[in-house]
Design an enzyme around this catalytic site. Structure first.
Site, PDB file in Angstrom:
ATOM      1  N   GLU A  56      -6.907  -7.733  -0.825  1.00 59.58           N
ATOM      2  CA  GLU A  56      -7.293  -7.721   0.591  1.00 59.58           C
ATOM      3  C   GLU A  56      -8.726  -7.249   0.745  1.00 59.58           C
ATOM      4  O   GLU A  56      -9.142  -6.278   0.116  1.00 59.58           O
ATOM      5  CB  GLU A  56      -6.436  -6.730   1.390  1.00 59.58           C
ATOM      6  CG  GLU A  56      -5.006  -7.108   1.599  1.00 59.58           C
ATOM      7  CD  GLU A  56      -4.288  -6.042   2.444  1.00 59.58           C
ATOM      8  OE1 GLU A  56      -4.958  -5.328   3.215  1.00 59.58           O
ATOM      9  OE2 GLU A  56      -3.067  -5.931   2.307  1.00 59.58           O
TER      10      GLU A  56
ATOM     11  N   GLU B  38       0.816  -1.226   0.000  1.00 63.69           N
ATOM     12  CA  GLU B  38       0.000   0.000   0.000  1.00 63.69           C
ATOM     13  C   GLU B  38       0.845   1.270   0.000  1.00 63.69           C
ATOM     14  O   GLU B  38       0.760   2.101   0.914  1.00 63.69           O
ATOM     15  CB  GLU B  38      -0.948  -0.013   1.207  1.00 63.69           C
ATOM     16  CG  GLU B  38      -1.960  -1.138   1.143  1.00 63.69           C
ATOM     17  CD  GLU B  38      -3.058  -1.023   2.205  1.00 63.69           C
ATOM     18  OE1 GLU B  38      -2.819  -0.418   3.263  1.00 63.69           O
ATOM     19  OE2 GLU B  38      -4.163  -1.543   1.960  1.00 63.69           O
TER      20      GLU B  38
HETATM   21  C1  GAL Z   1      -4.340  -2.931   4.863  1.00 58.57           C
HETATM   22  C2  GAL Z   1      -2.942  -3.477   4.980  1.00 58.57           C
HETATM   23  C3  GAL Z   1      -2.890  -4.746   5.778  1.00 58.57           C
HETATM   24  C4  GAL Z   1      -3.746  -4.626   7.005  1.00 58.57           C
HETATM   25  C5  GAL Z   1      -5.141  -4.287   6.612  1.00 58.57           C
HETATM   26  C6  GAL Z   1      -6.095  -4.177   7.769  1.00 58.57           C
HETATM   27  O1  GAL Z   1      -4.275  -1.552   4.757  1.00 58.57           O
HETATM   28  O2  GAL Z   1      -2.365  -3.675   3.721  1.00 58.57           O
HETATM   29  O3  GAL Z   1      -1.554  -5.022   6.111  1.00 58.57           O
HETATM   30  O4  GAL Z   1      -3.190  -3.632   7.829  1.00 58.57           O
HETATM   31  O5  GAL Z   1      -5.146  -3.045   5.966  1.00 58.57           O
HETATM   32  O6  GAL Z   1      -7.376  -3.789   7.352  1.00 58.57           O
END
Ligand code: GAL
Ligand code: ZN
Length: 660
Positions: free
Chosen positions: A309, A156
Site C-alpha cells: 500500500e 496491519e
Molecule cells: C492503511 C490500511 C488501509 C487504509 C490505508 C489508508 O493503514 O491498511 O486499509 O486504511 O491505511 O491510508
C-alpha cells in the site's frame, strides 16, 4: 519464504502493480468498468476483501460468497490476479453485540466499540473461533480459483488488549517463558516497590496504574503482545496453507512499526509486504522511505518484497494533507523497486465515496478516469511492464545497520536519563550519509550473521543479550569495522541494568568504557583529533579510552569518538549525537576504514543511486535538474533510450540503466 512448490507471483507477470480493491462499496456495473480500467492501466494484482466480513457473513454463521464469486470471475477474465484477504480485521457489529468479550479493552479498562474497524481481541477464543471458521470456508471456496495468486491475512496487525482473556494469555505466555513464579519475580525485579507476585492470577497486563509501571513487566508485555498477534496470524495462515500449499501468504507490515517485532514475523510469511505513506511535507521523506524499504529487504532475507500500500496522492488521516506533486507517484514507486520491491501497489483502486476514507487519494479518483492523476497511474503501470526483467533481482550491500524491536521497546518505556533517544531517528541519522553517498545498506537484526559485511553500524542497542554482544565482538575481531552508538549495551533482555563500566558486554571490543550519562540541552563543542571542530547535541557520556584511540573529543577533553583496533578489525564508539554534518564526516571515516565506496562517486545532492542486479537506478529527489555521470554505456529501461557519458535528470526523474 523458501517453501518448496510455492507459486511465483512474478513469473509471467513481471512486477506487480495494482491496489486494494473494495468492490463491496460499489454496484456491479462499476465493477465492470473497474476491470476494464484496470486492464488498460496495466494492473495485474488487486487485494480484495480486506474489510468484507459483514458482507460475507451478514449474520452469525451465514455465508454470502455469490458477490465475491462474481468479482473473482470478472477479474480472472480480465487477466488480473487476486491477493485475497481474510476479512478478519473488522468484525461485523453483530460480533461485538453478541460477544462483547471479543471487543478490545484499553489500559484503563474501557472497552472499544464497533463503528470503525479493528475492534477485536486476538486473545478472545470467540474471535479466534469465528475468524478461523470464516477463513476456512473462504479457503475452501477459492482454493483453485484461477484468480487466486496470494493470501492477505488480516490487515496491519498491531493492537493490544487489556481484557481478562488477554491477561490469561499473558500469564500462559509468562509461564512458558519463566516456568515458575520465583523466576518471574527475579526477572521482573519485583523486590522493588513491593511488587512481588505470590499467585499467577495476580499478574496483569500493564493496566493503568497510579505511578510508573515496572519496566520489565512492560517489556515482557510488548513481547507477548507481538507474539499474541503472531499466534493469531499463524492460525489463519495454517488454515490457508492446509488448503492451498502452493499459494503464498502475506500480511501487510507498516515499516518501523513499534508494537510488532517484524524480525519474528517475517519468517512466518511467504512474501514480505509493506504499507508506506511518506508525508509529502517531510523533507526527509525520501531517506526515510529508502531506509524503510531496506528494512523490508532485510526482513525478506535479501529476497524481493512488495510495496502493498501507498497513496497515489494525499492521504486523509494527517491533520493537513498535502497532495503529491505530479511525478512523485512514479518517483516513490520506482524507489521501492530500486530497493528490491517486486511489486508496487496502492491503497486503493477506486476512491470511496462514503466512509472515513472518502478523502483518501486512489488510482481512480472521485473525478473519474479522465483526470491527471489517473493518467499518471496508467503511464506508470505501462512503464513498470518495461522493468519486468528486474523482478527477482537483488540489491547487494557491504554495510549493515542493526535494528532491534525489544531494544526499541526497552528504550522507550520511559523513566530513563532522557526520552530523546529515538532509536529509529538514530538509525535514520546514520543511514542518511550512506544514502547521500550511494552506499547501499541492509537493515539486520542483532542476531544476524554479520560476516559478509565490511561495516556494521549499531546506532543504538540499549538492550543487548550476551550472545549478540559476543557476535558483535567477534565480528570486529574477525576483520569487520563496527560502530556502536551511545547508550548501547546498557540493559540485559530482562531490562536489568548491566553493572560495571558501560557498555559492559562490549567494553573489551571497544577498548573504552564509561561511567556517567550526561544529557545536554544546547549544542556541545567537539573537535576531531586531526583538526576541525563540530557540534553534538542531546546526549554526552563520561568515557575513558582503555586501548582505543580518541578520534574526537568534547571541548572538556573527554573522548567523544573512539576507535579501537581489535583482532583483524576495528571497533568504534560514539559517546554523543553529532550534528548531521559531523555524522557525515564520521561516516566517511568509517567507510574508508572498511574500504567501502558508493555505487557512483560524486553524486549530486538529492540524487539517490541504487544498484539492483545489473540495473543502476538514479532517482532525483532534489528540486533542480542535475547532471549525473554514468559509469558505462547503458540503456534506460524506462524509456528505451541509450545513455552514455552522463544523464540529465529533471526534478523527480528516474532512470533505470542496464549496461549494454
Ligand atoms: C492503511 C490500511 C488501509 C487504509 C490505508 C489508508 O493503514 O491498511 O486499509 O486504511 O491505511 O491510508
Ligand atoms: Zn481482549
Amino acid at each position: 519464504m523458501t517453501r518448496p512448490g510455492l507459486h511465483s507471483l512474478t513469473d509471467g507477470r513481471g512486477l506487480l502493480f495494482g491496489g486494494d480493491y473494495n468492490p463491496e462499496q460499489w454496484p456491479e456495473e462499476v465493477w465492470r468498468e473497474d476491470a476494464e480500467l484496470m486492464r488498460t492501466s496495466g494492473v495485474n494484482l488487486v487485494t480484495v476483501g480486506v474489510f468484507s466480513w459483514a458482507r460475507i457473513e451478514p449474520e452469525p454463521g451465514a455465508r454470502d460468497f455469490g458477490w465475491l464469486d462474481r468479482v473473482l470471475d470478472l477479474l480472472a477474465g480480465a487477466g488480473i490476479a487476486v491477493d485475497l484477504a481474510t476479512p478478519t480485521a473488522s468484525p461485523p457489529p453483530w460480533m461485538g453485540r453478541r460477544w462483547p468479550e471479543t471487543l478490545p479493552v484499553d489500559e484503563s479498562g474501557h472497552r472499544l466499540w464497533w463503528g470503525a474497524r479493528n475492534q477485536f481481541c486476538v486473545s478472545s477464543p470467540v474471535y479466534r473461533e469465528r475468524a478461523l471458521a470464516l477463513v476456512s470456508d473462504l479457503a475452501d471456496r477459492y482454493a483453485g480459483h484461477p484468480a487466486l495468486a496470494m493470501w492477505h491475512v488480516g490487515n496491519e496487525y498491531g493492537q493490544f488488549c487489556h481484557c481478562d482473556d488477554a491477561a490469561a494469555a499473558f500469564r500462559a505466555w509468562l509461564r512458558e517463558r519463566y516456568g515458575d513464579l520465583d523466576a518471574l519475580n527475579e526477572a521482573w525485579g519485583t523486590a522493588f516497590w513491593s511488587q512481588r507476585y505470590s499467585d499467577w492470577d495476580e499478574i496483569l497486563t500493564p493496566r493503568r496504574t497510579p505511578y510508573l509501571v515496572n519496566p520489565s513487566q512492560r517489556l515482557d508485555h510488548r513481547r507477548f503482545g507481538s507474539d499474541a498477534l503472531l499466534a493469531h496470524f499463524r492460525a489463519e495462515r495454517d488454515v490457508l496453507r492446509a488448503r492451498t500449499p502452493d499459494i503464498p501468504v502475506t500480511t501487510n507490515f507498516m515499516g518501523f512499526f513499534k508494537p510488532v517485532d517484524y524480525w519474528t514475523w517475517a519468517p512466518e510469511e511467504d512474501v514480505v509486504s509493506d504499507d508506506h505513506y511518506p508525508d509529502p511535507a517531510d523533507p526527509l521523506a525520501a531517506v526515510r522511505a529508502a531506509l524503510t524499504h531496506d528494512l523490508m529487504r532485510g526482513l525478506a532475507g535479501g529476497r524481493p518484497w512488495m510495496l502493498m500500500e501507498q497513496a497515489t496522492s494525499a492521504v486523509n488521516w494527517r491533520p493537513h494533507n498535502l497532495p503529491k506533486p505530479p511525478g512523485r507517484l512514479r518517483l516513490e514507486s520506482l524507489q521501492a523497486v530500486a530497493h528490491g520491491a517486486d511489486g508496487s501497489c496502492y491503497f486503493q483502486w477506486r476512491a470511496s465515496r462514503s466512509g472515513a476514507e472518502r478523502f483518501h487519494a486512489a488510482m481512480v479518483p472521485h473525478a473519474g478516469p479522465d483526470t491527471r492523476l489517473h493518467a499518471e497511474v496508467r503511464a506508470h503501470g505501462a512503464e513498470l511492464r518495461r522493468l519486468a526483467g528486474v523482478a527477482g533481482a537483488r540489491v547487494e550491500s557491504r554495510v549493515a545497520l542493526v535494528h532491534d524491536w525489544p531494544s526499541w521497546w526497552a528504550l522507550e518505556e520511559g523513566d530513563l536519563p532522557s526520552d530523546r533517544l529515538d532509536p529509529v531517528e538514530r538509525l535514520l541519522a546514520h543511514y542518511r550519509p550512506l544514502w547521500e553517498r550511494g552506499v547501499s545498506a541492509d537493515v539486520v537484526p542483532p542476531s544476524a550473521d554479520l560476516s559478509r559485511y565490511a561495516l556494521v553500524v549499531v546506532p543504538n542497542l540499549f538492550l543487548i543479550s550476551d550472545r549478540d554482544a559476543a557476535s558483535l565482538t567477534a565480528y570486529a575481531r574477525g576483520g569487520g569495522v563496527l560502530l556502536v552508538g551511545p547508550f548501547s549495551g546498557i540493559v540485559d533482555p530482562r531490562a536489568h541494568v548491566r553493572t560495571g563500566r558501560f557498555p559492559a558486554p562490549l567494553r573489551e571490543a571497544l577498548g573504552a568504557s564509561g561511567e556517567e550519562w550526561r544529557p545536554v540541552d544546547g549544542p556541545v563543542g567537539c573537535r576531531w583529533s586531526d583538526g576541525g571542530a563540530f557540534t553534538a547535541h542531546t546526549w554526552t557520556e563520561l568515557v575513558r579510552a582503555e586501548g582505543a584511540e580518541t578520534v574526537a573529543a568534547f571541548d572538556d577533553g573527554g573522548p567523544a569518538v573512539l576507535r579501537h583496533a581489535t583482532g583483524d578489525g576495528a571497533a568504534w564508539y560514539l559517546a554523543t549525537l553529532p550534528d548531521q554534518d559531523a555524522l557525515g564526516e564520521l561516516t566517511g571515516r568509517l567507510l574508508a576504514d572498511a574500504g567501502v565506496t558508493g555505487v557512483l562517486p560524486g553524486l549530486p545532492p538529492g540524487v539517490e543511486a541504487v544498484r539492483r542486479g545489473p540495473v543502476l537506478f538514479l532517482l532525483n529527489h532534489g528540486g533542480g535538474a542535475v547532471r549525473v555521470p554514468v559509469p558505462e554505456p547503458s540503456e534506460d529501461l524506462l524509456t528505451g533510450s541509450a545513455v552514455a557519458g552522463h544523464v540529465t535528470l529533471a526534478p523527480q526523474d528516474v532512470v533505470a540503466l542496464r549496461p549494454c
